[in-house]
Design a protein around this motif. Structure first.
Motif, PDB file in Angstrom:
ATOM      1  N   SER A  26       0.824  -1.215   0.000  1.00 55.76           N
ATOM      2  CA  SER A  26       0.000   0.000   0.000  1.00 55.76           C
ATOM      3  C   SER A  26       0.855   1.261   0.000  1.00 55.76           C
ATOM      4  N   GLY A  27       2.170   1.086   0.107  1.00 54.60           N
ATOM      5  CA  GLY A  27       3.036   2.263   0.050  1.00 54.60           C
ATOM      6  C   GLY A  27       3.235   2.948   1.383  1.00 54.60           C
ATOM      7  N   LYS A  28       3.251   2.165   2.455  1.00 50.75           N
ATOM      8  CA  LYS A  28       3.502   2.740   3.785  1.00 50.75           C
ATOM      9  C   LYS A  28       4.812   3.511   3.822  1.00 50.75           C
ATOM     10  N   THR A  29       5.830   2.921   3.223  1.00 54.80           N
ATOM     11  CA  THR A  29       7.151   3.549   3.270  1.00 54.80           C
ATOM     12  C   THR A  29       7.112   4.936   2.646  1.00 54.80           C
ATOM     13  N   GLU A  30       6.528   5.037   1.460  1.00 55.02           N
ATOM     14  CA  GLU A  30       6.453   6.332   0.788  1.00 55.02           C
ATOM     15  C   GLU A  30       5.676   7.326   1.639  1.00 55.02           C
ATOM     16  N   VAL A  31       4.665   6.830   2.332  1.00 58.54           N
ATOM     17  CA  VAL A  31       3.855   7.722   3.163  1.00 58.54           C
ATOM     18  C   VAL A  31       4.661   8.233   4.359  1.00 58.54           C
ATOM     19  N   TYR A  32       5.355   7.349   5.040  1.00 57.87           N
ATOM     20  CA  TYR A  32       6.099   7.878   6.199  1.00 57.87           C
ATOM     21  C   TYR A  32       7.336   8.658   5.773  1.00 57.87           C
ATOM     22  N   PHE A  33       7.814   8.433   4.547  1.00 56.44           N
ATOM     23  CA  PHE A  33       8.899   9.278   4.030  1.00 56.44           C
ATOM     24  C   PHE A  33       8.479  10.752   4.049  1.00 56.44           C
ATOM     25  N   GLU A  34       7.199  11.014   3.829  1.00 53.27           N
ATOM     26  CA  GLU A  34       6.744  12.405   3.827  1.00 53.27           C
ATOM     27  C   GLU A  34       6.838  13.011   5.225  1.00 53.27           C
ATOM     28  N   ALA A  35       6.624  12.175   6.242  1.00 54.65           N
ATOM     29  CA  ALA A  35       6.802  12.674   7.611  1.00 54.65           C
ATOM     30  C   ALA A  35       8.280  12.928   7.884  1.00 54.65           C
ATOM     31  N   VAL A  36       9.136  12.054   7.357  1.00 53.10           N
ATOM     32  CA  VAL A  36      10.583  12.249   7.489  1.00 53.10           C
ATOM     33  C   VAL A  36      10.974  13.567   6.819  1.00 53.10           C
ATOM     34  N   ALA A  37      10.422  13.788   5.614  1.00 55.73           N
ATOM     35  CA  ALA A  37      10.733  15.029   4.892  1.00 55.73           C
ATOM     36  C   ALA A  37      10.330  16.245   5.715  1.00 55.73           C
ATOM     37  N   GLU A  38       9.180  16.155   6.354  1.00 54.67           N
ATOM     38  CA  GLU A  38       8.709  17.270   7.170  1.00 54.67           C
ATOM     39  C   GLU A  38       9.664  17.530   8.338  1.00 54.67           C
ATOM     40  N   ALA A  39      10.143  16.455   8.956  1.00 53.37           N
ATOM     41  CA  ALA A  39      11.097  16.617  10.062  1.00 53.37           C
ATOM     42  C   ALA A  39      12.345  17.340   9.563  1.00 53.37           C
ATOM     43  N   VAL A  40      12.850  16.913   8.419  1.00 53.42           N
ATOM     44  CA  VAL A  40      14.066  17.531   7.878  1.00 53.42           C
ATOM     45  C   VAL A  40      13.811  19.011   7.556  1.00 53.42           C
ATOM     46  N   ARG A  41      12.642  19.297   6.983  1.00 50.70           N
ATOM     47  CA  ARG A  41      12.304  20.697   6.683  1.00 50.70           C
ATOM     48  C   ARG A  41      12.301  21.546   7.948  1.00 50.70           C
ATOM     49  N   GLN A  42      11.840  20.956   9.045  1.00 50.49           N
ATOM     50  CA  GLN A  42      11.781  21.707  10.303  1.00 50.49           C
ATOM     51  C   GLN A  42      13.142  21.769  10.983  1.00 50.49           C
ATOM     52  N   GLY A  43      14.173  21.184  10.348  1.00 48.12           N
ATOM     53  CA  GLY A  43      15.502  21.188  10.959  1.00 48.12           C
ATOM     54  C   GLY A  43      15.620  20.214  12.108  1.00 48.12           C
ATOM     55  N   ARG A  44      14.746  19.227  12.131  1.00 50.58           N
ATOM     56  CA  ARG A  44      14.813  18.228  13.200  1.00 50.58           C
ATOM     57  C   ARG A  44      15.299  16.906  12.636  1.00 50.58           C
ATOM     58  N   GLN A  45      15.612  15.983  13.529  1.00 48.79           N
ATOM     59  CA  GLN A  45      16.134  14.689  13.094  1.00 48.79           C
ATOM     60  C   GLN A  45      15.027  13.645  13.055  1.00 48.79           C
ATOM     61  N   ALA A  46      15.229  12.662  12.195  1.00 45.15           N
ATOM     62  CA  ALA A  46      14.270  11.561  12.108  1.00 45.15           C
ATOM     63  C   ALA A  46      14.998  10.243  12.267  1.00 45.15           C
ATOM     64  N   LEU A  47      14.384   9.348  13.009  1.00 44.32           N
ATOM     65  CA  LEU A  47      14.947   8.013  13.198  1.00 44.32           C
ATOM     66  C   LEU A  47      13.972   7.005  12.611  1.00 44.32           C
ATOM     67  N   ILE A  48      14.455   6.154  11.738  1.00 45.77           N
ATOM     68  CA  ILE A  48      13.624   5.079  11.211  1.00 45.77           C
ATOM     69  C   ILE A  48      14.150   3.774  11.797  1.00 45.77           C
ATOM     70  N   LEU A  49      13.386   3.203  12.692  1.00 44.02           N
ATOM     71  CA  LEU A  49      13.799   1.934  13.298  1.00 44.02           C
ATOM     72  C   LEU A  49      13.276   0.805  12.437  1.00 44.02           C
ATOM     73  N   MET A  50      14.103  -0.178  12.207  1.00 45.20           N
ATOM     74  CA  MET A  50      13.634  -1.345  11.480  1.00 45.20           C
ATOM     75  C   MET A  50      14.287  -2.609  12.003  1.00 45.20           C
ATOM     76  N   PRO A  51      13.621  -3.740  11.812  1.00 41.93           N
ATOM     77  CA  PRO A  51      14.271  -4.989  12.196  1.00 41.93           C
ATOM     78  C   PRO A  51      15.559  -5.100  11.386  1.00 41.93           C
ATOM     79  N   GLU A  52      16.609  -5.577  11.992  1.00 39.82           N
ATOM     80  CA  GLU A  52      17.935  -5.563  11.363  1.00 39.82           C
ATOM     81  C   GLU A  52      17.906  -6.084   9.928  1.00 39.82           C
ATOM     82  N   ILE A  53      17.137  -7.136   9.730  1.00 43.33           N
ATOM     83  CA  ILE A  53      17.109  -7.786   8.424  1.00 43.33           C
ATOM     84  C   ILE A  53      16.544  -6.887   7.333  1.00 43.33           C
ATOM     85  N   ALA A  54      15.748  -5.901   7.743  1.00 42.63           N
ATOM     86  CA  ALA A  54      15.080  -5.069   6.761  1.00 42.63           C
ATOM     87  C   ALA A  54      15.939  -3.908   6.274  1.00 42.63           C
TER      88      ALA A  54
END
Length: 720
Positions: free
Chosen positions: A218-246
């Motif tokens: 369904s494109g979850k990744t692309e959707v949360y990328f937009e939240a990441v982009a917003e964090a970067v625009r605000q000059g804040r940091q974003a952490l994407i946690l994933m299971p190691e294998i991913a």
DNA sequence: AGCACGCCGACT
DNA sequence: GTCGGCGTGCTC
């Protein structure tokens, strides 16, 4: 003479900060990293608090270490983690403090470029260097020498002559800055609405937690990328946690396609200088986006704006040694402390997360459809009671027919069986001896390629004997039941001209080779993939149109209270592998119990109904998320000692109202790193102070002796 | 986590 | 005699 006392927390298994006198003239602040004497040696620690006082009877702080100080939020977080997991505070600190192991300064990178007149004495070697440098570009000294085919000495000579000059090069940046507007993805209406909802949460105070639920594709990744982009625009940091294998090349490429550069990655494989620089870059705020395994949650982010927990239901988020914690739950708390938005993304959210969403603690954003109008796979149960399958065979006629059809059209097939090896049970035909693990009493699993019997519980391995070890009969061993290796054998007989591959965690050749083979599969170099749960996670196979689940009932019968939930998630993910390309996929699910709620929900696609039912069942049983389940993990080098100690602990404790001691688990002992380990289960109501109670319990327990260790594991639950 | 201290077995 | 194995406990 000193006027202040510093309470310094040392990253060892110590529960209290130790007090040291602060020498006059040493300016210290809370959070600073310092060197302190401890016993006969000196160790690093963190100033947890400062207070006035002479400190005459304490040792003195030896000095300040040039390391990023820990912010008040970080210290609060670590305190909370220690309290919640019942770990010593120092152990929590150890997870969040990564110090340079070598004191050696970073190698200075020296660049050279052409500066002046040619040397008075020109030689052939010098000529080549000058010719190369003629373009005026700056090169690394070593590279210039190498390219010109001369030794470093020649370059040095030219520097002395004044022909070349040295230029100090800036250290390579640890990570390049992602550009939030590099390449906007085309989003569907649903996706755009979801993306806006997520991005909006970054501006709220307190920043909320959002469950992002979206079916596979369904494109979850692309959707949360937009939240990441917003964090970067605000000059804040974003952490994407994933299971190691991913943390795959595939993911990093997708990120790069959206942001122009790959994100910084953090996992156990990142070591040495790289690790140090990343740590410093994260602490300074220079590193904007980190994609990392669970340990990345304990990094000292300067301005954290967003935490994404991808595949939030994954069990890999649970750390089971040292400090026992669940990274998803810790992420929620870290988010609250840092006022960072948290996004929990999954196609198959865990029950506890669902409950939190249903109760309004978390927001809930859904992506109900696959992107680009692609269909979800059609899922059909194959009732094994009605299929004629020869002895020693495991593929039903229905499945074989479907395979023929798909393979005939040049498409790929995935056969899923969550069982490594060749056969899960080995018997002697003559004396009926069952091959069991000497440590765990679990069956030994035959691995035919390796010619050995393996315990999947503790890792015990023995060579497959020629003659029965009990009665001595030769060639009398029979393999019972299927494993992926055995299915591969059957597939090779049925489809001799098709190219098959077996994927499981004991894939020979390590991660590197596995990665190559996954790429080869995606490129269509294999027709039939036979895999364990390894294939359920994170890899896209665009040519895969048919998924066959060989035994959907595996896992449904275990005593684990989460068995149904886990099986449902696993099967939903595996069947979701079908048809991610142009053509809709289909899945055939072989089962002996087509009416089981898990199978029925899977086939009907009605996940909601399954979760409602499962939640109700748990509520009646008083299990999480409506209470808390904790286990004391007792481990010792000797089995008897571990067992006796757990029993003693169960007796000593008198539970307060609301707490039930379920007693030592009957489950077989596990042997982990040479220690026998098992659980003592405790159940509590929500209102009970579980941590306080368990700490008190441990204090009252018979002194832990004889190399016996006790750890506490609080199950994930609703705690906010 | 180190590191010391202490209490037992086999060696210069 | 004492060297050194590991099990136990402490570190402001």
């Amino acid at each position: 003479m000193t006027s202040h006392i510093a309470d310094v927390l040392i990253p060892l298994a110590l529960d209290t900060a130790y007090s040291y006198a602060v020498p006059d003239g040493l300016p210290l602040r809370e959070g600073d990293v310092v060197q302190v004497p401890l016993g006969t040696r000196e160790v690093a620690g963190v100033v947890w608090s400062l207070r006035p006082g002479s400190g005459a009877n304490f040792k003195s702080v030896a000095g300040r270490i040039e390391a990023p100080p820990l912010s008040p939020q970080m210290r609060r977080f670590l305190d909370w983690v220690a309290w919640y997991t019942l770990a010593p505070k120092g152990s929590a600190l150890a997870m969040g403090l990564k110090l340079a192991d070598g004191e050696r300064p970073e190698a200075v990178r020296v660049g050279v470029r052409l500066a002046g007149a040619p040397p008075r004495r020109m030689t052939p070697a010098r000529q080549r260097v000058v010719a190369l440098a003629g373009d005026g570009l700056v090169r690394l000294k070593r590279e210039l020498a190498q390219e010109a085919g001369v030794s470093i000495g020649v370059v040095d000579g030219l520097i002395d002559e004044g022909t070349l000059e040295t230029v100090a090069l800036l250290a390579e940046p640890v990570a390049e800055s992602p550009d939030p507007d590099f390449s906007r993805n085309h989003l569907s209406e649903d996706q755009r609405a979801a993306a806006e909802a997520l991005a909006g949460t970054l501006s709220e105070t307190p920043a909320p937690v959002t469950l992002l639920e979206g079916v596979t594709g369904s494109g979850k990744t692309e959707v949360y990328f937009e939240a990441v982009a917003e964090a970067v625009r605000q000059g804040r940091q974003a952490l994407i946690l994933m299971p190691e294998i991913a943390l795959t090349a595939q993911f990093l490429d997708r990120f790069a396609a959206r942001f122009g550069v790959k994100p910084a990655t953090w996992h156990s494989g990142v070591t040495g200088r790289k690790r140090e620089r990343l740590y410093a870059g994260i602490a300074s705020g220079e590193v904007k986006v980190v994609a990392g395994a669970r340990s990345a949650l304990f990094l000292p982010y300067a301005r954290l704006g967003l935490i994404v927990v991808d595949e939030e239901h994954e069990t890999a988020y649970k750390q089971e040694d040292g400090v026992h914690y669940h990274a998803r739950d810790m992420a929620v708390v870290r988010g609250r402390i840092e006022n960072a938005a948290v996004v929990l993304a999954s196609a198959t959210p865990s029950i506890e997360t669902r409950v939190n969403a249903a109760r309004g603690r978390y927001r809930h954003v859904r992506l109900p459809e696959r992107f680009g109008g692609r269909q979800l796979p059609r899922i059909r149960a194959v009732d094994l009671r009605r299929e004629q399958i020869p002895r020693g065979r495991w593929l039903s006629p229905s499945l074989i027919a479907a395979m023929e059809e798909s393979l005939g059209q040049g498409e790929q097939v995935l056969l899923f069986l969550n069982r490594r090896g060749y056969a899960p049970l080995t018997l002697c035909r003559a004396c009926a001896h069952r091959y069991e693990c000497p440590n765990c009493s679990a069956w030994l699993v035959e691995h035919r390629f390796r010619r050995s019997l393996v315990c999947h519980h503790c890792g015990h391995v023995e060579r497959t004997p020629q003659a029965c070890i009990a009665c001595g009969s030769v060639d009398s061993l029979v393999s019972c039941g299927p494993g992926v290796e055995r299915i591969a054998e059957e597939v090779a007989e049925l489809f001799p001209e098709k190219r098959g591959i077996v994927l499981s965690s004991d894939f020979p050749g390590g991660t590197e080779r596995l990665r190559r083979e996954l790429a080869a599969i995606a490129a269509g170099e294999f027709d039939i993939v036979i895999g364990t749960q390894l294939v359920a996670k994170g890899h896209n196979f665009p040519l895969m149109t048919l998924v066959g689940v060989l035994d959907a009932d595996i896992g449904l019968t275990s005593g684990d209270p989460r068995a149904a939930e886990r099986t449902f998630q696993l099967l939903q993910q595996v069947t979701g592998r079908a048809g991610r390309g142009e053509k809709p996929g289909r899945a055939l699910v072989q089962t002996w119990q087509p009416d089981h709620p898990v199978i029925a929900a899977l086939v009907s696609g009605d996940a909601e109904r399954f979760y409602r039912e499962e939640t109700r069942v748990r509520e009646m049983a008083g299990l999480p998320p409506f209470g808390r389940l904790a286990s004391l993990i007792v481990s010792a080098a000797e089995r008897e000692a571990a067992e006796a100690h757990a029993r003693a602990m169960a007796k000593v404790a008198e539970p307060p109202p609301g707490v039930t001691v379920l007693g030592p688990a009957e489950a077989p002992l596990a042997l982990i790193r040479g220690r026998y380990r098992f659980r003592l289960l405790v159940k509590t109501e929500r209102e009970v102070d579980l941590q306080g109670y368990l700490r008190a319990w441990m204090a009252r327990c018979p002194k832990v002796r004889g190399n016996t260790r006790v750890a506490i594991d609080v199950d994930p639950q609703s705690f906010l």
